[in-house]
Scaffold this motif. Structure first.
Motif, short mmCIF file in Angstrom:
data_model
loop_
_atom_site.label_atom_id
_atom_site.label_comp_id
_atom_site.label_asym_id
_atom_site.label_seq_id
_atom_site.Cartn_x
_atom_site.Cartn_y
_atom_site.Cartn_z
N ALA A 10 0.81 -1.23 0.00
CA ALA A 10 0.00 0.00 0.00
C ALA A 10 0.84 1.27 0.00
CB ALA A 10 -0.99 0.02 1.17
N LYS A 107 -4.51 1.87 4.78
CA LYS A 107 -4.77 1.98 3.33
C LYS A 107 -5.02 0.59 2.74
CE LYS A 107 -3.80 6.44 2.51
NZ LYS A 107 -4.70 7.37 1.85
N ARG A 111 -8.63 -0.91 0.88
CA ARG A 111 -8.73 -1.52 -0.45
C ARG A 111 -9.70 -2.69 -0.47
NH1 ARG A 111 -2.59 -2.60 -2.20
NH2 ARG A 111 -1.83 -0.47 -2.24
#
Length: 192
Positions: A10, A107, A111
């Motif tokens: 990420a 992050k 996703r």
């Protein structure tokens, strides 16, 4: 000239690699994406990298046939550090994308499941942490801090400029990048 972009999950690796393809003429090979290596006729050369006593020579020769720079997008498992070393020994330039681990974890979770459960991130981070001394030696100064505690990624142009700033003139020429002109030293006395 070919690059390997790797680093923390990420950290923006794929986004940057896509930008290189769209804006700088690179061929982007996300080797973790199903079918990419087959589509480009590179599966056999890639698999050969993982054999004992092999080198990256056949893969690099295959990449050279594209007649443009190639960026390999691979967040390698640290147990494959020797494979990365083979790429480096074969002339592939390595770049490590570093990140604030807690922000990267968030992050990664945002996703969703397309990259796997959050446990996959945690496992990868533990492996990276254990291998960090070796990773630091292999990647040397080729590190970009791409995800700070603010959670904001730098623009790809900023990362690209930072990468170019580390390259010597022949490498810059091969990438079609401008060659910086030396700044005159205004403290020198003119010759008489």
């Amino acid at each position: 000239m070919h690059f390997l972009i790797s680093g923390i999950p990420a950290s923006g690796k794929s986004t940057f690699c896509k930008w290189l393809e769209e804006n700088k003429g690179f061929l982007h090979l996300n080797v973790e994406e199903d079918g990419v290596l087959d589509r480009h006729g590179l599966a056999a050369e890639w698999l050969a990298l993982f054999g004992a006593g092999t080198s990256a020579a056949s893969l690099v020769q295959a990449l050279d046939r594209f007649n443009r720079p190639v960026v390999i997008d691979w967040g390698f498992p640290p147990e494959h550090l020797n494979t990365v070393r083979k790429l480096f020994d074969g002339g592939v330039m390595l770049w490590w994308f570093a990140a604030d681990w807690s922000v990267a974890r968030r992050k990664f979770a945002e996703r969703g499941s397309r990259k796997g459960p959050i446990e996959a991130f945690d496992i990868q981070i533990r492996k990276i942490e254990a291998a960090l001394p070796e990773i630091n030696v292999l990647f040397g100064s080729h590190k970009e801090y791409t995800l700070a505690s603010t959670g904001i990624y730098p623009p790809p142009e900023t990362i690209w400029k930072s990468i170019l700033d580390t390259l010597v003139e022949p490498s810059r020429r091969r990438l079609g990048a401008p060659i910086p002109r030396p700044t005159p030293d205004l403290n020198q006395h003119p010759k008489r």
